[in-house]
Structure formats: structure tokens, C-alpha cells
Design a protein around this motif. Structure first.
Motif, PDB file in Angstrom:
ATOM      1  N   LEU A 163       0.818  -1.214   0.000  1.00  0.00           N
ATOM      2  CA  LEU A 163       0.000   0.000   0.000  1.00  0.00           C
ATOM      3  C   LEU A 163       0.852   1.265   0.000  1.00  0.00           C
ATOM      4  N   GLY A 164       2.084   1.147   0.499  1.00  0.00           N
ATOM      5  CA  GLY A 164       2.980   2.303   0.544  1.00  0.00           C
ATOM      6  C   GLY A 164       3.848   2.445  -0.678  1.00  0.00           C
ATOM      7  N   PHE A 165       3.515   1.709  -1.756  1.00  0.00           N
ATOM      8  CA  PHE A 165       4.227   1.832  -3.030  1.00  0.00           C
ATOM      9  C   PHE A 165       5.729   1.591  -2.875  1.00  0.00           C
ATOM     10  N   GLY A 166       6.067   0.414  -2.397  1.00  0.00           N
ATOM     11  CA  GLY A 166       7.476   0.039  -2.280  1.00  0.00           C
ATOM     12  C   GLY A 166       8.195   0.715  -1.138  1.00  0.00           C
ATOM     13  N   GLY A 167       7.434   1.245  -0.181  1.00  0.00           N
ATOM     14  CA  GLY A 167       8.055   1.872   0.983  1.00  0.00           C
ATOM     15  C   GLY A 167       8.202   3.382   0.856  1.00  0.00           C
ATOM     16  N   LEU A 168       7.794   3.954  -0.271  1.00  0.00           N
ATOM     17  CA  LEU A 168       7.913   5.401  -0.446  1.00  0.00           C
ATOM     18  C   LEU A 168       6.993   6.175   0.497  1.00  0.00           C
ATOM     19  N   ASN A 169       5.909   5.555   0.889  1.00  0.00           N
ATOM     20  CA  ASN A 169       4.973   6.169   1.819  1.00  0.00           C
ATOM     21  C   ASN A 169       4.889   5.313   3.076  1.00  0.00           C
ATOM     22  N   ASP A 170       5.035   5.937   4.243  1.00  0.00           N
ATOM     23  CA  ASP A 170       4.942   5.201   5.508  1.00  0.00           C
ATOM     24  C   ASP A 170       3.467   5.015   5.864  1.00  0.00           C
ATOM     25  N   PHE A 171       2.802   4.188   5.074  1.00  0.00           N
ATOM     26  CA  PHE A 171       1.367   3.951   5.237  1.00  0.00           C
ATOM     27  C   PHE A 171       1.079   3.310   6.589  1.00  0.00           C
ATOM     28  N   ALA A 172       1.968   2.426   7.048  1.00  0.00           N
ATOM     29  CA  ALA A 172       1.744   1.701   8.299  1.00  0.00           C
ATOM     30  C   ALA A 172       1.661   2.635   9.498  1.00  0.00           C
ATOM     31  N   GLN A 173       2.491   3.665   9.517  1.00  0.00           N
ATOM     32  CA  GLN A 173       2.462   4.601  10.633  1.00  0.00           C
ATOM     33  C   GLN A 173       1.322   5.604  10.503  1.00  0.00           C
ATOM     34  N   LYS A 174       1.130   6.142   9.319  1.00  0.00           N
ATOM     35  CA  LYS A 174       0.140   7.186   9.120  1.00  0.00           C
ATOM     36  C   LYS A 174      -1.289   6.700   9.302  1.00  0.00           C
ATOM     37  N   TYR A 175      -1.587   5.490   8.792  1.00  0.00           N
ATOM     38  CA  TYR A 175      -2.975   5.049   8.747  1.00  0.00           C
ATOM     39  C   TYR A 175      -3.279   3.831   9.613  1.00  0.00           C
ATOM     40  N   VAL A 176      -2.247   3.120  10.043  1.00  0.00           N
ATOM     41  CA  VAL A 176      -2.467   1.955  10.898  1.00  0.00           C
ATOM     42  C   VAL A 176      -1.961   2.204  12.313  1.00  0.00           C
ATOM     43  N   GLY A 177      -1.056   3.160  12.457  1.00  0.00           N
ATOM     44  CA  GLY A 177      -0.544   3.499  13.786  1.00  0.00           C
ATOM     45  C   GLY A 177       0.622   2.659  14.245  1.00  0.00           C
ATOM     46  N   ILE A 178       1.292   1.978  13.319  1.00  0.00           N
ATOM     47  CA  ILE A 178       2.453   1.160  13.676  1.00  0.00           C
ATOM     48  C   ILE A 178       3.692   2.045  13.714  1.00  0.00           C
ATOM     49  N   ARG A 179       4.278   2.193  14.877  1.00  0.00           N
ATOM     50  CA  ARG A 179       5.486   3.010  15.035  1.00  0.00           C
ATOM     51  C   ARG A 179       6.626   2.101  15.461  1.00  0.00           C
ATOM     52  N   LEU A 180       7.637   2.014  14.650  1.00  0.00           N
ATOM     53  CA  LEU A 180       8.717   1.052  14.865  1.00  0.00           C
ATOM     54  C   LEU A 180       9.824   1.620  15.730  1.00  0.00           C
ATOM     55  N   GLN A 181      10.535   0.729  16.422  1.00  0.00           N
ATOM     56  CA  GLN A 181      11.737   1.076  17.182  1.00  0.00           C
ATOM     57  C   GLN A 181      12.929   0.422  16.494  1.00  0.00           C
ATOM     58  N   ASP A 182      13.879   1.247  16.095  1.00  0.00           N
ATOM     59  CA  ASP A 182      15.050   0.711  15.406  1.00  0.00           C
ATOM     60  C   ASP A 182      15.849  -0.204  16.320  1.00  0.00           C
ATOM     61  N   GLU A 183      16.297  -1.304  15.757  1.00  0.00           N
ATOM     62  CA  GLU A 183      17.151  -2.251  16.479  1.00  0.00           C
ATOM     63  C   GLU A 183      18.343  -2.583  15.600  1.00  0.00           C
ATOM     64  N   ASP A 184      19.472  -2.913  16.225  1.00  0.00           N
ATOM     65  CA  ASP A 184      20.658  -3.304  15.490  1.00  0.00           C
ATOM     66  C   ASP A 184      21.432  -4.318  16.317  1.00  0.00           C
ATOM     67  N   PHE A 185      22.471  -4.899  15.720  1.00  0.00           N
ATOM     68  CA  PHE A 185      23.205  -5.971  16.390  1.00  0.00           C
ATOM     69  C   PHE A 185      23.999  -5.457  17.581  1.00  0.00           C
ATOM     70  N   GLY A 186      24.403  -4.189  17.549  1.00  0.00           N
ATOM     71  CA  GLY A 186      25.070  -3.607  18.707  1.00  0.00           C
ATOM     72  C   GLY A 186      24.152  -3.602  19.911  1.00  0.00           C
ATOM     73  N   GLN A 187      22.882  -3.244  19.708  1.00  0.00           N
ATOM     74  CA  GLN A 187      21.908  -3.287  20.793  1.00  0.00           C
ATOM     75  C   GLN A 187      21.650  -4.715  21.244  1.00  0.00           C
ATOM     76  N   THR A 188      21.653  -5.641  20.298  1.00  0.00           N
ATOM     77  CA  THR A 188      21.452  -7.050  20.654  1.00  0.00           C
ATOM     78  C   THR A 188      22.564  -7.545  21.564  1.00  0.00           C
ATOM     79  N   LEU A 189      23.821  -7.209  21.228  1.00  0.00           N
ATOM     80  CA  LEU A 189      24.934  -7.596  22.090  1.00  0.00           C
ATOM     81  C   LEU A 189      24.790  -6.962  23.463  1.00  0.00           C
ATOM     82  N   GLY A 190      24.362  -5.700  23.497  1.00  0.00           N
ATOM     83  CA  GLY A 190      24.154  -5.016  24.768  1.00  0.00           C
ATOM     84  C   GLY A 190      23.059  -5.684  25.581  1.00  0.00           C
ATOM     85  N   ALA A 191      22.005  -6.146  24.920  1.00  0.00           N
ATOM     86  CA  ALA A 191      20.918  -6.832  25.612  1.00  0.00           C
ATOM     87  C   ALA A 191      21.386  -8.155  26.219  1.00  0.00           C
ATOM     88  N   TYR A 192      22.429  -8.748  25.635  1.00  0.00           N
ATOM     89  CA  TYR A 192      23.006  -9.985  26.158  1.00  0.00           C
ATOM     90  C   TYR A 192      24.010  -9.727  27.277  1.00  0.00           C
TER      91      TYR A 192
END
Length: 292
Positions: A163-192
Motif C-alpha cells: 500500500l505504501g508503493f514500495g516503501g515510499l509512503n509510511d502507510f503503516a504509521q500514518k494510517y495503521v498506527g504502527i510506530r517502529l523502534q530501530d534495532e541493530d546488532f550492537g543493541q542485541t549484544l548489549g541486551a546480552y
């Protein structure tokens, strides 16, 4: 690229990450004991963060000072924990190099880009690259046992890719209310439970730590951009992503330097405090791209 080459490439990648992680786990255990406590209040002011939020309020929220106002005193101290910096002399040289690279390269180029490309187009490009980085966030959500976040990540990727045309539009946040939290492997190591290790300033990439440098290696293999061929095109796409992101935050770094007595120390403290807060999922913590 043949299937045999792809298999060999992924196998080599896995071995590389395991070896780096093993080395880091050993080394960080020796330096964690050297980590000092930073005085409270050494964070970037609300004014600077608000300036960043005004430029891109949809995804770049301010890193508020009250992020550390948690009832758990032990968590406050851990969030504020500084990092060992035995390579400070070398780090300052790289910091100066990156500073000149920004002032005389990235900043003027980004200003021209802002004048040439309208805001809605630049925002669409940013949304596209955010959606493209789905594998990094999804895999690290799973590695940290955040199944609900992983499900939301997958749902957002599916919705924005269709629905967001290949990700060009953040349809999930604007119309569904999904707000993501960025995660990366550095944070994963820290969580361990892996500590920051020593502080590092990487050429072009900026502030980091031994843990997050290892994390970058792990995330590299999950980033689809790195599989674009030829490699020159991959680098060009990565550079374009950097320019597009900077176009929303051109004056932030200048304002940061003006407010800091010692920009190097201020950047180091801000980086470590923010990363520690992200590892602990502290309320209000935000990942600033290219500060990992």
C-alpha cells in the motif's frame, strides 16, 4: 552470482561475525571494569533536539533530557555510564577529519540537494530506505526475544511495500498506527550483557564503540544495499542515503558544536548515553541514524 557463491558468501559472513563477537566478548570483559560514571546532565539540550524534530517530526523525535528520570536509581547510573577512551588521541584526529568532511563536503552538497529536491520527495526517499532496512530490525528483534516488535516490523514492511508503493509512503504509521523502534546488532549484544568496550571514532561513519563496531559487521550482512552489484553502485546508493538523511538535519551538528565547550567530549557522552538508553529500551531514547 551462482547459488554456490551465495552459500559460500553467507557461510563466510557467519564465521566472520562469530569470530568478531568472540573476540569482543573477551576484550570487553576486560575494559568494562574501567567504565566510569558520567555526571548527570551531560546530554544534548532540548533546543537542539527540537530543531531536529521540527525538520522531520514523523520519525526523528527529540532525545529528551528527562529520559534519565527513572525511578530505578541503578538504571539511571547504568544509562549514564561512560566508556573507556584509551584511544582518545587517535579518536580526536578522526573526529577532526570527519568534522572537515562534513563542513566542506557533506553539508554544502546537502544544501544544494535541498534546493533541488522538494521535501515530499526527500521524505519519500527516507521512507524507502527505512523500509529497505527491514531485515536488520526484524532479525535483531528476534535475537532479543521481542516477538511482538518483530511481528509489528513484519506487518509494517508488508503494508508499506504494498500500500505504501514500495516503501515510499509510511502507510503503516500514518494510517495503521504502527510506530517502529530501530534495532541493530550492537543493541542485541548489549541486551546480552556485553559492555561498550572502548570508545571509537570511525572515519566517515562517526562515533562508535568496540561493541557497536562488531554490531556494524553483523548488520552489514543484513543490509540489502550491500548486495547491490557492482560494488560502486552499492557505495553510491549508501552515499545517497546519507545525503538524503543529512538534508533534514543540516544545521543540527553546527548548533551542537556551538553549545559544546569540547565537541569531542560532548559527542562521546551523548553517543554512549543514548546507546545505553536504547539497549535498556528507556522511554524517550531514540536512535539517531549514523550515530550507531
Amino acid at each position: 552470482m551462482t547459488q554456490e557463491f551465495k552459500t559460500s558468501k553467507y557461510g563466510t559472513a557467519l564465521i566472520f561475525v562469530v569470530i568478531l563477537s568472540s573476540f569482543f566478548l573477551f576484550f570487553s570483559g576486560r575494559v568494562m571494569a574501567q567504565e566510569a560514571k558520567a555526571p548527570a546532565g551531560q546530554v544534548v539540550s532540548d533546543d537542539l533536539n527540537q530543531a531536529a524534530a521540527d525538520e522531520d517530526e514523523s520519525n526523528e523525535d527529540e532525545f529528551a533530557d528527562d529520559i534519565f528520570q527513572d525511578e530505578d536509581t541503578q538504571q539511571q547510573e547504568e544509562v549514564h555510564a561512560m566508556v573507556a577512551d584509551p584511544l582518545e588521541g587517535f579518536n580526536r584526529v578522526i573526529f577532526t577529519f570527519n568534522d572537515y568532511l562534513y563542513i566542506y563536503g557533506l553539508k554544502p552538497f546537502s544544501k544544494v540537494y535541498v534546493k533541488a529536491v522538494p521535501t515530499f520527495a526527500r521524505r519519500s526517499v527516507k521512507n524507502f530506505f527505512t523500509n529497505l532496512a527491514f531485515p536488520i530490525r526484524f532479525v535483531n528483534d528476534m535475537l532479543q526475544g521481542k516477538s511482538e516488535d518483530a511481528a509489528m516490523e513484519f506487518a509494517s514492511f508488508f503494508i508499506n511495500s504494498t500500500l505504501g508503493f514500495g516503501g515510499l509512503n509510511d502507510f503503516a504509521q500514518k494510517y495503521v498506527g504502527i510506530r517502529l523502534q530501530d534495532e541493530d546488532f550492537g543493541q542485541t549484544l548489549g541486551a546480552y550483557g556485553v559492555g561498550n568496550g572502548v570508545y571509537l571514532v570511525l572515519p566517515v561513519l562517526g562515533p562508535s564503540s568496540l561493541r557497536d563496531t562488531v554490531g556494524r559487521a553483523g548488520d552489514w550482512f543484513l543490509n540489502p544495499i550491500n548486495y547491490i552489484e557492482p560494488w560502486e553502485m552499492s557505495w553510491a546508493v549508501s552515499g545517497y542515503e546519507k545525503v538524503n538523511w543529512t538534508s533534514f538535519h543540516i544545521e543540527d551538528y553546527d548548533a551542537f558544536k556551538k553549545m559544546a565547550i569540547d565537541p569531542y567530549t560532548a559527542m562521546r557522552n551523548f553517543y554512549i548515553q543514548n546507546r545505553n538508553a536504547l539497549v535498556k529500551d528507556a522511554v524517550g531514547a531514540k536512535k539517531y541514524k549514523n550515530t550507531k
